[in-house]
Design a protein around this motif. Structure first.
Motif, PDB file in Angstrom:
ATOM      1  N   VAL A   1       0.887  -1.130  -0.082  1.00 50.63           N
ATOM      2  CA  VAL A   1      -0.006   0.010  -0.031  1.00 50.63           C
ATOM      3  C   VAL A   1       0.913   1.187   0.137  1.00 50.63           C
ATOM      4  CG1 VAL A   1      -1.997   1.321   1.224  1.00 50.63           C
ATOM      5  CG2 VAL A   1      -1.766  -1.375   1.374  1.00 50.63           C
ATOM      6  N   LEU A   2       0.639   2.001  -0.864  1.00 50.60           N
ATOM      7  CA  LEU A   2       1.315   3.506  -0.946  1.00 50.60           C
ATOM      8  C   LEU A   2       0.362   4.584  -0.301  1.00 50.60           C
ATOM      9  CD1 LEU A   2       3.189   5.959  -1.937  1.00 50.60           C
ATOM     10  CD2 LEU A   2       1.758   5.770  -4.174  1.00 50.60           C
ATOM     11  N   ILE A   3       0.511   5.201   0.741  1.00 49.35           N
ATOM     12  CA  ILE A   3      -0.121   6.439   1.028  1.00 49.35           C
ATOM     13  C   ILE A   3       0.494   7.748   0.997  1.00 49.35           C
ATOM     14  CG2 ILE A   3      -1.059   7.010   3.512  1.00 49.35           C
ATOM     15  CD1 ILE A   3      -1.145   4.294   4.443  1.00 49.35           C
ATOM     16  N   ASN A   4      -0.130   8.460   0.285  1.00 48.88           N
ATOM     17  CA  ASN A   4       0.653   9.926   0.123  1.00 48.88           C
ATOM     18  C   ASN A   4       0.048  10.593   1.261  1.00 48.88           C
ATOM     19  OD1 ASN A   4       1.651   9.273  -2.377  1.00 48.88           O
ATOM     20  ND2 ASN A   4      -0.018   9.913  -3.381  1.00 48.88           N
ATOM     21  N   ALA A   5       0.623  11.489   1.718  1.00 51.02           N
ATOM     22  CA  ALA A   5       0.508  12.208   2.942  1.00 51.02           C
ATOM     23  C   ALA A   5       0.356  11.315   4.136  1.00 51.02           C
ATOM     24  CB  ALA A   5      -0.833  13.067   2.648  1.00 51.02           C
ATOM     25  N   ILE A   6       1.262  10.481   4.337  1.00 47.51           N
ATOM     26  CA  ILE A   6       1.178   9.590   5.241  1.00 47.51           C
ATOM     27  C   ILE A   6       1.531  10.011   6.524  1.00 47.51           C
ATOM     28  CG2 ILE A   6       3.673   8.822   5.248  1.00 47.51           C
ATOM     29  CD1 ILE A   6       2.995   5.834   5.451  1.00 47.51           C
TER      30      ILE A   6
ATOM     31  N   VAL B   1      -0.775  -2.114   8.755  1.00 49.74           N
ATOM     32  CA  VAL B   1       0.107  -3.036   9.091  1.00 49.74           C
ATOM     33  C   VAL B   1      -0.375  -4.056  10.097  1.00 49.74           C
ATOM     34  CG1 VAL B   1       2.046  -2.935  10.823  1.00 49.74           C
ATOM     35  CG2 VAL B   1       1.952  -1.247   9.060  1.00 49.74           C
ATOM     36  N   LYS B   2      -1.552  -3.736  10.785  1.00 50.54           N
ATOM     37  CA  LYS B   2      -2.260  -4.544  11.638  1.00 50.54           C
ATOM     38  C   LYS B   2      -2.773  -5.729  10.783  1.00 50.54           C
ATOM     39  CE  LYS B   2      -4.033  -6.117  15.591  1.00 50.54           C
ATOM     40  NZ  LYS B   2      -3.203  -6.610  16.684  1.00 50.54           N
ATOM     41  N   GLY B   3      -3.198  -5.373   9.550  1.00 46.89           N
ATOM     42  CA  GLY B   3      -3.852  -6.349   8.591  1.00 46.89           C
ATOM     43  C   GLY B   3      -2.744  -7.149   7.756  1.00 46.89           C
ATOM     44  N   GLY B   4      -1.476  -6.868   8.032  1.00 47.49           N
ATOM     45  CA  GLY B   4      -0.483  -7.381   7.405  1.00 47.49           C
ATOM     46  C   GLY B   4       0.154  -6.823   6.131  1.00 47.49           C
ATOM     47  N   ALA B   5      -0.307  -5.708   5.710  1.00 45.12           N
ATOM     48  CA  ALA B   5       0.155  -4.841   4.691  1.00 45.12           C
ATOM     49  C   ALA B   5       1.528  -4.344   4.696  1.00 45.12           C
ATOM     50  CB  ALA B   5      -0.642  -3.554   4.372  1.00 45.12           C
ATOM     51  N   ARG B   6       2.010  -4.221   3.705  1.00 46.32           N
ATOM     52  CA  ARG B   6       3.649  -3.509   3.650  1.00 46.32           C
ATOM     53  C   ARG B   6       3.432  -2.271   3.083  1.00 46.32           C
ATOM     54  NH1 ARG B   6       7.823  -6.007  -0.087  1.00 46.32           N
ATOM     55  NH2 ARG B   6       9.071  -4.483   1.238  1.00 46.32           N
ATOM     56  N   VAL B   7       3.875  -1.195   3.900  1.00 43.61           N
ATOM     57  CA  VAL B   7       3.289   0.282   3.792  1.00 43.61           C
ATOM     58  C   VAL B   7       4.517   0.956   3.540  1.00 43.61           C
ATOM     59  CG1 VAL B   7       2.200   2.266   4.794  1.00 43.61           C
ATOM     60  CG2 VAL B   7       1.174   0.023   5.106  1.00 43.61           C
ATOM     61  N   ILE B   8       4.262   1.794   2.142  1.00 43.98           N
ATOM     62  CA  ILE B   8       5.018   3.037   1.817  1.00 43.98           C
ATOM     63  C   ILE B   8       4.404   4.168   1.707  1.00 43.98           C
ATOM     64  CG2 ILE B   8       4.840   2.246  -0.586  1.00 43.98           C
ATOM     65  CD1 ILE B   8       7.818   3.309  -1.108  1.00 43.98           C
ATOM     66  N   GLY B   9       5.008   5.357   2.054  1.00 43.62           N
ATOM     67  CA  GLY B   9       4.266   6.555   2.191  1.00 43.62           C
ATOM     68  C   GLY B   9       5.186   7.773   1.455  1.00 43.62           C
ATOM     69  N   THR B  10       4.387   8.806   1.406  1.00 43.74           N
ATOM     70  CA  THR B  10       5.030   9.884   1.042  1.00 43.74           C
ATOM     71  C   THR B  10       4.735  11.118   1.940  1.00 43.74           C
ATOM     72  OG1 THR B  10       3.248  10.506  -0.425  1.00 43.74           O
ATOM     73  CG2 THR B  10       5.176   9.367  -1.658  1.00 43.74           C
ATOM     74  N   VAL B  11       5.834  12.153   2.154  1.00 43.39           N
ATOM     75  CA  VAL B  11       5.451  13.212   2.866  1.00 43.39           C
ATOM     76  C   VAL B  11       6.350  14.512   2.258  1.00 43.39           C
ATOM     77  CG1 VAL B  11       5.207  11.978   5.284  1.00 43.39           C
ATOM     78  CG2 VAL B  11       7.401  12.960   4.316  1.00 43.39           C
ATOM     79  N   GLY B  12       5.656  15.583   2.375  1.00 44.90           N
ATOM     80  CA  GLY B  12       6.042  16.862   1.702  1.00 44.90           C
ATOM     81  C   GLY B  12       7.128  17.406   2.777  1.00 44.90           C
TER      82      GLY B  12
ATOM     83  N   ILE C   1      -3.263   5.225  -2.137  1.00 49.12           N
ATOM     84  CA  ILE C   1      -4.248   6.084  -1.356  1.00 49.12           C
ATOM     85  C   ILE C   1      -3.587   7.721  -1.417  1.00 49.12           C
ATOM     86  CG2 ILE C   1      -5.310   6.819   0.821  1.00 49.12           C
ATOM     87  CD1 ILE C   1      -5.182   3.786   1.599  1.00 49.12           C
ATOM     88  N   ASP C   2      -4.834   8.307  -2.130  1.00 51.53           N
ATOM     89  CA  ASP C   2      -4.241   9.803  -2.303  1.00 51.53           C
ATOM     90  C   ASP C   2      -5.209  10.846  -1.809  1.00 51.53           C
ATOM     91  OD1 ASP C   2      -2.209  11.695  -3.827  1.00 51.53           O
ATOM     92  OD2 ASP C   2      -4.291  12.230  -4.432  1.00 51.53           O
ATOM     93  N   SER C   3      -4.707  11.991  -1.032  1.00 49.79           N
ATOM     94  CA  SER C   3      -5.413  12.969  -0.604  1.00 49.79           C
ATOM     95  C   SER C   3      -4.749  14.347  -1.194  1.00 49.79           C
ATOM     96  CB  SER C   3      -5.402  13.036   0.893  1.00 49.79           C
ATOM     97  OG  SER C   3      -3.864  13.277   1.333  1.00 49.79           O
TER      98      SER C   3
ATOM     99  N   GLY D   1      -0.067  12.727   7.880  1.00 49.87           N
ATOM    100  CA  GLY D   1      -1.034  13.423   8.516  1.00 49.87           C
ATOM    101  C   GLY D   1      -2.047  12.428   9.198  1.00 49.87           C
ATOM    102  N   GLY D   2      -3.331  12.749   9.737  1.00 46.57           N
ATOM    103  CA  GLY D   2      -4.208  12.128  10.602  1.00 46.57           C
ATOM    104  C   GLY D   2      -4.563  10.865   9.702  1.00 46.57           C
ATOM    105  N   VAL D   3      -5.150  10.978   8.426  1.00 48.53           N
ATOM    106  CA  VAL D   3      -5.465   9.716   7.675  1.00 48.53           C
ATOM    107  C   VAL D   3      -4.498   8.858   7.646  1.00 48.53           C
ATOM    108  CG1 VAL D   3      -7.021   8.961   5.727  1.00 48.53           C
ATOM    109  CG2 VAL D   3      -7.607  11.019   6.651  1.00 48.53           C
ATOM    110  N   GLY D   4      -3.336   9.342   7.245  1.00 43.88           N
ATOM    111  CA  GLY D   4      -2.309   8.706   6.908  1.00 43.88           C
ATOM    112  C   GLY D   4      -1.643   7.779   8.051  1.00 43.88           C
ATOM    113  N   LEU D   5      -1.649   8.420   9.103  1.00 42.01           N
ATOM    114  CA  LEU D   5      -0.871   7.690  10.276  1.00 42.01           C
ATOM    115  C   LEU D   5      -1.907   6.739  10.666  1.00 42.01           C
ATOM    116  CD1 LEU D   5       0.472  10.870  12.260  1.00 42.01           C
ATOM    117  CD2 LEU D   5       1.647   8.769  11.132  1.00 42.01           C
ATOM    118  N   PHE D   6      -3.243   7.042  10.735  1.00 41.03           N
ATOM    119  CA  PHE D   6      -4.242   5.804  11.014  1.00 41.03           C
ATOM    120  C   PHE D   6      -4.241   4.573  10.072  1.00 41.03           C
ATOM    121  CE2 PHE D   6      -6.709   9.231  13.649  1.00 41.03           C
ATOM    122  CZ  PHE D   6      -6.562   8.630  14.821  1.00 41.03           C
TER     123      PHE D   6
END
Length: 326
Positions: free
Chosen positions: A144-149, A162-173, A214-216, A151-156
């Motif tokens: 899963v890619l989370i843009n604006a990781i 992660v709890k569901g077993g995903a591998r997470v990569i994110g972006t921040v500005g 996921i993009d905001s 922020g609030g939505v990104g952190l939740f």
């Protein structure tokens, strides 16, 4: 009652304290004495007049609240006066001493969950849950890619993934906003000021692309995100912090048979099992301690404009909440 009112779209200075009539709950509704209201990027969009769902002015902002049930409307069951609750207020009205909400979306707060934390729960973690499990069907190993990781939505969403077993990569500005996401289990966070996120994401996935993005941001960031999602992958848009999505979605999803969703939490049926499952999952996660609630800052009611300035500065790592004067 006291409320923070916006009379016309504009800058944060449009948010002013005012005396307004106390609302009354109708059939199937409850009145809540508000303790805290959560701040969301959508609040700033409504304030500036660019929210994709129409609102009329003047209005009271605020989509999520915590507090105590003070009055029941007709035909309400399962709740009583004095219950500690949090809820999503789809039509706004949360920046006020009292607010009305549909009873079927009100969640009871355990005594162990403070009102401050409760105000952070109705939108952001539930949005994360429904992206991962209602729109998408998260499985262990999903990338899963989370843009604006940061922020609030990104952190939740990071924690839920992660709890569901995903591998997470994110972006921040903003440098520094990567820290909490990494603490919460993200494997990689790209600071877009320092490196090209497309190259980084494709390197992370060995050229395959992520399963879910996921993009905001919208605008150019969303447009570029299609490049890093695999064939038959899925993109979920939940905001337009950078600007409206370009009108080329069909052309972007065609080359890799991707799927695109624009999610609004209010479109999840509050009477459905999916909604109930989301509430249960989030509340249990908080109670069990694995779902952390990152409160970045609490603002007094009279400083709502400062709260908007802070969220728009992109410096906040976590959730902003407004303390409502009793």
């Amino acid at each position: 009652m006291k409320a923070v009112v916006i009379h016309a779209p504009g800058a944060p200075e449009q948010l002013v304290m005012a005396d307004v009539p106390e609302p009354s709950p109708g059939p199937g509704e409850v009145l809540v004495d508000v303790a805290f209201a959560g701040c969301n990027w959508a609040d700033t969009q409504i304030r500036t007049g660019i929210y994709p769902h129409p609102f009329t002015y003047p209005l009271v902002l605020g989509f999520e609240i915590s507090g105590t049930v003070s009055k029941l409307g007709p035909n309400v069951s399962g709740l009583k006066v004095g219950d500690r609750v949090a809820t999503f207020v789809e039509k706004g009205g949360g920046y006020a001493q009292k607010a009305v909400a549909p009873a079927n979306i009100v969640m009871r707060l355990p005594d162990s969950v403070s009102f401050e934390v409760g105000a952070a729960l109705p939108i952001q973690p539930l949005t994360g849950y429904h992206m991962l499990y209602t729109v998408y069907s998260l499985k262990p190993g999903t990338v899963v890619l989370i843009n604006a990781i940061g922020g609030g939505v990104g952190l939740f969403t990071t924690q839920l993934g992660v709890k569901g077993g995903a591998r997470v990569i994110g972006t921040v500005g903003t440098p520094g906003k990567d820290k909490l996401a990494l603490q919460y289990g993200a494997e990689r966070v790209v600071v877009t000021k320092n490196e090209d996120f497309e190259q980084a994401v494709l390197a992370f996935t060995n050229g395959r692309g992520v399963d879910l993005a996921i993009d905001s941001f919208g605008a150019t960031m969303l447009d570029r995100t299609f490049n890093v999602v695999r064939k038959l992958g899925h993109i979920i848009s939940i905001g337009e912090a950078e600007g409206q999505p370009f009108k080329n979605i069909r052309e972007r999803i065609l080359p890799r048979s991707q799927t695109f969703t624009r999610l609004h939490l209010g479109h999840v049926d509050a009477d459905s099992q999916a909604w109930k499952d989301g509430v249960t999952h989030v509340l249990k996660g908080v109670a069990d301690g694995w779902l952390k609630v990152p409160i970045a800052q609490v603002f007094p009611m009279a400083k709502a404009a400062d709260m908007h300035r802070y969220i728009e500065s992109r410096q906040a790592a976590g959730k902003l909440v407004l303390a409502i004067d009793a």
